[in-house]
Design an enzyme around this catalytic site. Sequence first.
Site, short mmCIF file in Angstrom:
data_model
loop_
_atom_site.label_atom_id
_atom_site.label_comp_id
_atom_site.label_asym_id
_atom_site.label_seq_id
_atom_site.Cartn_x
_atom_site.Cartn_y
_atom_site.Cartn_z
CB CYS A 1 -0.94 0.00 1.20
SG CYS A 1 -0.11 -0.15 2.79
CB SER B 1 3.33 -0.14 4.95
OG SER B 1 4.58 -0.23 5.62
CG ASP B 2 6.16 2.85 -0.42
OD1 ASP B 2 7.33 2.44 -0.24
OD2 ASP B 2 5.82 3.54 -1.38
CB CYS B 3 9.99 2.89 2.74
SG CYS B 3 11.26 3.43 3.88
CB ALA C 1 3.29 3.94 4.08
#
Length: 396
Positions: A19, A52-54, A56
């Site tokens: 995401c 999750s994206d870094c 996020a």
Amino acid sequence: MNHPSRVVWNKGKVNSIMCAYNLVNGIPNCANFDLLTTTARGKWGLQGYIVSDCDAVSIMHNEQGFSKEPEDAVVASLKAEIHKISTREAKVQESDIDRALHNLFSIRMRLGLFNGDPRKLEYGDISTAEVCSQKHRALSLEAARNGIVLLKNSEMLLPLSKIKTTSLAVIGPNANDSHVLLGNYAGYPCESVTLLQGLQGYVENTMYHPGCNFVNCTSAAIDDAVDIAEKADYVVLLMGLDQTVEREELDRTELGLPGMQESLVTAIAQAASKPVILVLMCGGPVDVSFAKDNKNIRGILWVGYPGESGAAALAEIIFGEHNPGVKLPVTSYPKEFNEIPITDMRMRPISSAGYPGRTCRFYNGTKVYDFGYGLSYTSYSYMFASVNQDKLHFKT
């Protein structure tokens, strides 16, 4: 009936998704139950885990103000189906943890990670010799071939004849730099080959001029490049972008070719003895309407950032050893599209506000090239073979 995304995901065997940072209707993607559970798992049939994206999750609290406390952002993500996170306080139920563990460990089991000594499994003892093995280099070449899109081929200019092409002019800031082929997030290549070197392998008498760099270009440099173009059988213009113009945390501010590249392309197309070929190296879309409409530019190729084998793949396509057939992965918008603030993430067009929408699904304005557009050296025709209430069958 299966949801279209479910069919695609099942065929692609998707096991994990990530995401992003942004908000959808005021809710961060990584805390959006409707998006991650109802849609991704329920409608699309995702079986694996979601990450999750870094940063996020921390951004929800630190920058977006979605949660009062840092751990609340973690809890919201976990309840929305984000895994690979931890929380120290009892703000989640044991069932939430169980669900996350189930999704994580089911993937590890499907990968066979519990089937004995990991060092004796299929991927447990890979030597460094595999990094540049012939098998992997062949795969790199195949990936590069299948990432190059033929956008224009007026009067079937391409492919060029290896026998009849006795001289070639290669011009542009992308021509003699192998590093630019790698784009962002790249490892070290096994071998560095520039696009110029790739084309020199087919035409011994290949003349080269950088034309200009990505930003600056003098009239004298353009004149020198034009002089070379006038002497060659064919001209290949290697233009586009690089990481000084676009990369993560460096967004472009306009959609045209940077600097004087457009002026250089136009001048050479007008002066060359034969129609020219424009090669675009870029990750994001570039407005090349001027080239699309220029009768002296009969060939346009989009190569993205094709990696260490990009030079070989491009030369193979230009000289007919590989037949292009892949499709454009982005929508190419006109320069005017940049007038819409990048922070306005509404997808659907709003005619009353003059908002044209975004993405190939919703944008209703003029496009330079459509998402999914791409030509081939092969001509195709289609006809209905049979029709019934549920299916259409085509012959090609």
